[in-house]
Write a protein that holds these residues in place. Structure first.
Motif, PDB file in Angstrom:
ATOM      1  N   ASP A  53      58.485   6.624 112.169  1.00  0.00           N
ATOM      2  CA  ASP A  53      59.249   5.507 112.719  1.00  0.00           C
ATOM      3  C   ASP A  53      58.341   4.367 113.150  1.00  0.00           C
ATOM      4  N   GLY A  54      57.189   4.733 113.719  1.00  0.00           N
ATOM      5  CA  GLY A  54      56.254   3.706 114.147  1.00  0.00           C
ATOM      6  C   GLY A  54      55.718   2.893 112.986  1.00  0.00           C
ATOM      7  N   TRP A  55      55.368   3.551 111.889  1.00  0.00           N
ATOM      8  CA  TRP A  55      54.863   2.822 110.716  1.00  0.00           C
ATOM      9  C   TRP A  55      55.910   1.876 110.158  1.00  0.00           C
ATOM     10  N   GLU A  56      57.167   2.317 110.152  1.00  0.00           N
ATOM     11  CA  GLU A  56      58.216   1.453 109.627  1.00  0.00           C
ATOM     12  C   GLU A  56      58.314   0.165 110.428  1.00  0.00           C
ATOM     13  N   ALA A  57      58.256   0.284 111.763  1.00  0.00           N
ATOM     14  CA  ALA A  57      58.354  -0.910 112.605  1.00  0.00           C
ATOM     15  C   ALA A  57      57.105  -1.771 112.506  1.00  0.00           C
ATOM     16  N   ILE A  58      55.935  -1.148 112.529  1.00  0.00           N
ATOM     17  CA  ILE A  58      54.679  -1.907 112.475  1.00  0.00           C
ATOM     18  C   ILE A  58      54.539  -2.605 111.135  1.00  0.00           C
ATOM     19  N   ALA A  77      49.290   6.797 114.613  1.00  0.00           N
ATOM     20  CA  ALA A  77      50.411   5.962 114.179  1.00  0.00           C
ATOM     21  C   ALA A  77      50.097   4.492 114.371  1.00  0.00           C
ATOM     22  N   ALA A  78      49.404   4.167 115.456  1.00  0.00           N
ATOM     23  CA  ALA A  78      49.074   2.768 115.721  1.00  0.00           C
ATOM     24  C   ALA A  78      47.952   2.262 114.828  1.00  0.00           C
ATOM     25  N   PHE A  79      46.960   3.092 114.576  1.00  0.00           N
ATOM     26  CA  PHE A  79      45.762   2.640 113.866  1.00  0.00           C
ATOM     27  C   PHE A  79      45.925   2.643 112.350  1.00  0.00           C
ATOM     28  N   LEU A  80      46.683   3.599 111.800  1.00  0.00           N
ATOM     29  CA  LEU A  80      46.620   3.821 110.361  1.00  0.00           C
ATOM     30  C   LEU A  80      47.119   2.618 109.567  1.00  0.00           C
ATOM     31  N   HIS A  81      48.137   1.925 110.066  1.00  0.00           N
ATOM     32  CA  HIS A  81      48.618   0.756 109.312  1.00  0.00           C
ATOM     33  C   HIS A  81      47.551  -0.331 109.280  1.00  0.00           C
ATOM     34  N   SER A  82      46.837  -0.548 110.383  1.00  0.00           N
ATOM     35  CA  SER A  82      45.771  -1.550 110.395  1.00  0.00           C
ATOM     36  C   SER A  82      44.640  -1.158 109.456  1.00  0.00           C
ATOM     37  N   ILE A  83      44.298   0.128 109.442  1.00  0.00           N
ATOM     38  CA  ILE A  83      43.262   0.588 108.520  1.00  0.00           C
ATOM     39  C   ILE A  83      43.712   0.394 107.079  1.00  0.00           C
ATOM     40  N   ASP A  84      44.994   0.662 106.821  1.00  0.00           N
ATOM     41  CA  ASP A  84      45.536   0.457 105.481  1.00  0.00           C
ATOM     42  C   ASP A  84      45.459  -1.017 105.080  1.00  0.00           C
ATOM     43  N   ALA A  85      45.837  -1.920 105.984  1.00  0.00           N
ATOM     44  CA  ALA A  85      45.795  -3.351 105.672  1.00  0.00           C
ATOM     45  C   ALA A  85      44.369  -3.816 105.420  1.00  0.00           C
ATOM     46  N   LEU A  86      43.417  -3.333 106.213  1.00  0.00           N
ATOM     47  CA  LEU A  86      42.019  -3.702 106.002  1.00  0.00           C
ATOM     48  C   LEU A  86      41.492  -3.127 104.690  1.00  0.00           C
ATOM     49  N   THR A  87      41.926  -1.917 104.360  1.00  0.00           N
ATOM     50  CA  THR A  87      41.508  -1.310 103.092  1.00  0.00           C
ATOM     51  C   THR A  87      42.014  -2.122 101.909  1.00  0.00           C
ATOM     52  N   ARG A  88      43.265  -2.510 101.916  1.00  0.00           N
ATOM     53  CA  ARG A  88      43.825  -3.309 100.826  1.00  0.00           C
ATOM     54  C   ARG A  88      43.103  -4.651 100.709  1.00  0.00           C
ATOM     55  N   GLU A  89      42.822  -5.290 101.838  1.00  0.00           N
ATOM     56  CA  GLU A  89      42.122  -6.572 101.792  1.00  0.00           C
ATOM     57  C   GLU A  89      40.728  -6.402 101.208  1.00  0.00           C
ATOM     58  N   ALA A  90      40.058  -5.318 101.612  1.00  0.00           N
ATOM     59  CA  ALA A  90      38.712  -5.079 101.082  1.00  0.00           C
ATOM     60  C   ALA A  90      38.745  -4.815  99.579  1.00  0.00           C
ATOM     61  N   GLY A 220      45.256 -18.405 118.592  1.00  0.00           N
ATOM     62  CA  GLY A 220      46.053 -19.498 118.040  1.00  0.00           C
ATOM     63  C   GLY A 220      47.330 -19.052 117.374  1.00  0.00           C
ATOM     64  N   ARG A 221      47.737 -17.793 117.625  1.00  0.00           N
ATOM     65  CA  ARG A 221      48.956 -17.259 117.020  1.00  0.00           C
ATOM     66  C   ARG A 221      49.377 -16.048 117.839  1.00  0.00           C
ATOM     67  N   ARG A 222      50.569 -15.633 117.596  1.00  0.00           N
ATOM     68  CA  ARG A 222      51.110 -14.463 118.279  1.00  0.00           C
ATOM     69  C   ARG A 222      50.595 -13.192 117.616  1.00  0.00           C
ATOM     70  N   LEU A 223      49.801 -12.398 118.338  1.00  0.00           N
ATOM     71  CA  LEU A 223      49.294 -11.138 117.803  1.00  0.00           C
ATOM     72  C   LEU A 223      50.390 -10.079 117.830  1.00  0.00           C
ATOM     73  N   GLN A 224      50.352  -9.202 116.855  1.00  0.00           N
ATOM     74  CA  GLN A 224      51.269  -8.065 116.885  1.00  0.00           C
ATOM     75  C   GLN A 224      50.795  -7.099 117.967  1.00  0.00           C
ATOM     76  N   ARG A 225      51.704  -6.722 118.851  1.00  0.00           N
ATOM     77  CA  ARG A 225      51.363  -5.835 119.960  1.00  0.00           C
ATOM     78  C   ARG A 225      51.972  -4.463 119.743  1.00  0.00           C
ATOM     79  N   ILE A 226      51.151  -3.439 119.933  1.00  0.00           N
ATOM     80  CA  ILE A 226      51.577  -2.051 119.768  1.00  0.00           C
ATOM     81  C   ILE A 226      51.217  -1.308 121.047  1.00  0.00           C
ATOM     82  N   GLY A 227      52.201  -0.696 121.674  1.00  0.00           N
ATOM     83  CA  GLY A 227      51.982   0.057 122.901  1.00  0.00           C
ATOM     84  C   GLY A 227      52.207   1.537 122.683  1.00  0.00           C
ATOM     85  N   LEU A 228      51.430   2.382 123.391  1.00  0.00           N
ATOM     86  CA  LEU A 228      51.509   3.824 123.244  1.00  0.00           C
ATOM     87  C   LEU A 228      51.589   4.470 124.624  1.00  0.00           C
ATOM     88  N   SER A 229      52.461   5.452 124.764  1.00  0.00           N
ATOM     89  CA  SER A 229      52.539   6.199 126.015  1.00  0.00           C
ATOM     90  C   SER A 229      53.352   7.456 125.804  1.00  0.00           C
TER      91      SER A 229
END
Length: 761
Positions: A53-58, A77-90, A220-229
């Motif tokens: 569910d977290g990946w779908e929203a992120i 759940a929070a990190f993997l999408h960012s790692i995926d995006a960085l991997t694709r960009e690389a 200079g822009r709105r960052l995507q915010r992800i909270g965990l608890s």
């Protein structure tokens, strides 16, 4: 490589291959999977519902709050999408520029360092898999910036920024204030706030909320915010804190949704754009939180929890003999398990318990872990526990949050932690996997503690949770952040007000209150030689705010919302290694030749200097236990209510015959069945509450207060108000009663408050 319906299907093939190898159910098949062989979902563990569910929203670009029990994979759940995006960009661009893209914020330096270590292995594994698949290597970098980071690593970070920056709220504030590090943050796109509940109830929460708004401005822009608890209530308020205020849309009406119970469908993806905020100082002006998706998988999971009592009956204060029985029982439990984590509420008790258990299990098998030990000592204890050479670790709240300390079989809590959430977090350190079952044992230390521990277990089994109380717009934090931001760049007063009132704790801050705060730090304070202490320049015509010459250095050296403590460093001679710290009063009262314990090791005092205590190894000589001063955590309102409910139920069942043995036996049997406590615990609890009911005529609850007057040995009158509201309420009540007696009768009283009442003498 995965089914199109799998939550992993949207990830890059490299990420999919890494997941299948890392979470393979059949280790022998992992190599083939990594080389691209077809795999079924039966060959590797699927993502948890919170992750899916977290990946779908992120992935959709939403701000997201993920609430799930400990060990459910929230951090991944929070990190993997960012790692995926960085991997694709690389892959697409033949590499990545040296820019910060992800900022990870955790409340503890130890947790930040732990996350940094845990990111290193997946990045290494992904490079290996990329080579096996014939893909270009992806070099993702990560670095930690906290108070423990050496100056050389800080400088290297500025020269070559990492893609993932791991930090703490206080270090994020410093990064936003210093010139070069502020420029480094301009490329960030995502910010992750872990264990968000740990900061939200103190001044660190509003401080972090303002830093997040500053981070948006710098980028200079709105960052995507992800909270965990794992423990948060009400979840809507926590989500609002995470994302801040949407000032562009007026609120017609709003309602708060309730969280989704564990096991329900993936409709847990709920938009928070209709949640209303309170009016506060602004009067008629309504504010609301920005849109946010809440992935609520609850905080409840299957737990193996129970009470452990010594053979001897508990008293008002535990005797030395009973303490020995408690330590014997903990040692026996440790012998039945590979690794045991013992939680205590104070650093002094951590040292004392570590020494007692060392005498029973051996010095190499036990050590202590708390905030007054040096970073190296704490890390060594964590590594020893992780690799199995340490069998028992006695810790305070320093290990309460999601630090990876390896496999822990059992958690023992000495005394009530006074909060339901703290108990859940601590027990969650054991069985800290997706499929593991946390196992915890709660050891009451007195008769009142037995009542509280019984109520605590009942509240946990009922799914109760402490309600978060957020500080509303603390002005000292606001003044600090105004000075820090103005030190970084020139601001218009109205623009800075608009920026800071986007932070949820300051959403109701009036324009007049903000202007008063600006005037306070712009004018300073009056002395006989004129005004002193001005931090910024203020132009009343243009309303421009500019820094003074020393503003930046003052903001950098005096920042944060953690109270300053006057501790003495403990330095081992002749190596010059810092072992930890002791309280100033303990250091001043000590003399050369004294032996004390720190980190479960005896040290002999050689010399005491200003701020430093120099010691040598005492080679096992019997030590004194040092003391530290600090404010103990008060019992939460929810746990106080559970204690009052338990008392009321016992009183109702005892009725008008609290001394009747048959009636007491019936109530004890009910406690065993309803609260799932041992028979001996139920008998002691009924005996204690029955005697109190017989003597007082009623048991104190939230609806029944009892006043008791008695005389001490010196003939002085004592007035005891029995009120189980917790020390947070009782302390304030005691001060008010003391002042009222002084005004009404013109004499001074002393007031002492506990979790159970107020004593006036």
């Amino acid at each position: 490589m995965t089914s199109p319906a799998s939550p992993l299907a949207s990830f890059h093939p490299l990420i999919q291959a890494w997941w299948q190898r890392r979470f393979a159910l059949d280790p022998g098949a992992s190599a083939g999977t990594a080389r691209g062989a077809a795999a079924t979902t039966a060959e590797f563990a699927p993502p948890t519902p919170a992750q899916a569910d977290g990946w779908e929203a992120i992935r959709a670009g939403h701000d997201t709050l993920i609430a799930a029990p400990t060990g459910s994979g929230k951090t991944l759940a929070a990190f993997l999408h960012s790692i995926d995006a960085l991997t694709r960009e690389a892959m697409d661009n033949g590499g990545l520029p040296d820019e910060v893209r992800v900022v990870y914020v955790s409340p503890l330096k130890a947790l930040s360092a732990d996350i940094h270590r845990n990111l290193a292995e997946p990045r290494r594994e992904m490079r290996e898999i990329a080579q096996e698949l014939g893909l270009p290597p992806v070099h993702l970098t990560a670095a930690v910036r906290s108070g423990d980071t050496p100056a050389s690593e800080r400088a290297a970070m500025l020269r070559k920024p990492p893609h993932i920056l791991v930090t703490t709220p206080e270090s994020l504030y410093l990064l936003l204030t210093a010139e070069r590090s502020r420029a480094m943050l301009r490329t960030a796109t995502t910010v992750i706030v872990d264990e968000i509940h740990a900061v939200i109830e103190s001044r660190r929460g509003p401080h972090l909320a303002l830093s997040l708004e500053r981070l948006d401005h710098v980028a200079g822009r709105r960052l995507q915010r992800i909270g965990l608890s794992a423990t948060q209530k009400p979840i809507e308020e926590v989500a609002s804190f995470l994302v801040g205020v949407d000032r562009d849309v007026s609120l017609a009406d709003g309602g708060a949704r309730t969280g989704t119970a564990p096991g329900q469908s993936a409709d847990a993806l709920i938009d928070r754009s209709d949640a209303a905020g309170p009016a506060g100082e602004r009067g008629a002006q309504n504010v609301r939180a920005r849109p946010v998706v809440i992935v609520d998988r609850g905080h409840v999971r299957e737990l193996d929890i129970a009470l452990e009592l010594p053979p001897s009956p508990l008293e008002a204060v535990m005797s030395g003999e009973v303490w020995q029985e408690v330590y014997d029982r903990i040692a026996a439990l440790a012998n039945e398990h590979r690794t045991t984590l013992v939680f205590v509420n104070t650093r002094r008790l951590a040292e004392r318990a570590a020494r007692a258990l060392s005498e029973r299990l051996g010095g190499e098998a036990v050590t202590a872990h708390h905030g007054s030990l040096a970073k190296e000592v704490r890390l060594d204890a964590e590594e020893r526990l992780k690799n199995g050479t340490l069998r028992v670790l006695v810790a305070t709240a320093s290990l309460e949050l999601g630090i990876d300390i390896g496999h822990v079989d059992l958690v023992v809590q000495l005394g009530s932690p006074h909060r339901i959430a703290s108990f859940l977090q601590r027990v969650g350190r054991s069985g800290h996997t997706v499929t593991g079952t946390p196992k915890g044992r709660l050891v009451p230390l007195s008769r009142d503690d037995l009542v509280e521990c019984t109520a605590l277990l009942a509240a946990v089994r009922a799914g109760e949770l402490d309600r978060i109380i957020m500080p509303a717009a603390p002005i000292d934090v606001l003044a600090q952040q105004i000075a820090a931001e103005v030190a970084a760049e020139e601001w218009n007063e109205d623009a800075l007000y608009a920026l800071y009132t986007r932070a949820w704790p300051y959403r109701t801050l009036s324009r007049e209150r903000f202007a008063e705060t600006v005037q306070m730090i712009a004018r300073g304070f009056s002395t006989q030689r004129g005004r002193r202490g001005a931090l910024i320049h203020y132009d009343p015509v243009s309303r421009a705010l500019r820094a003074r010459r020393a503003t930046r250095i003052l903001a950098l050296t005096s920042g944060g919302a953690i109270p300053e403590v006057s501790d003495y460093r403990v330095v081992l001679e002749p190596e010059g290694v810092v072992i930890g710290s002791v309280n100033e009063d303990f250091a001043v009262e000590s003399m050369a030749g004294d032996v004390f314990q720190l980190g479960n090791t005896s040290w002999r005092v050689l010399q005491i200097q200003q701020g430093t205590m120099r010691v040598a190894d005492a080679e096992g000589a019997p030590p004194n236990i040092p003391f530290w001063f600090g404010e103990a955590p008060a019992r939460s309102d929810e746990l106080s209510a559970a204690v009052a409910t338990l008392r009321a139920e016992v009183a109702a069942r005892l009725g008008d015959a609290p001394g009747d043995p048959g009636r007491r036996a019936e109530v004890a049997a009910w406690l065993v069945e309803a609260c799932q406590v041992p028979e001996s615990a139920a008998e002691q609890l009924v005996l204690y509450l029955g005697d109190a009911l017989r003597v007082l005529g009623a048991l104190p609850t939230h609806h029944t207060l009892v006043l008791e007057r008695f005389f001490d040995d010196g003939g002085g009158m004592q007035l005891l108000l029995h009120a189980p509201f917790g020390s947070r309420v009782n302390r304030a009540w005691g001060l008010a009663l003391r002042k009222k007696f002084c005004q009404s009768f013109n004499f001074e009283l002393q007031a002492v408050a506990t979790e159970e009442g107020v004593l006036l003498s």
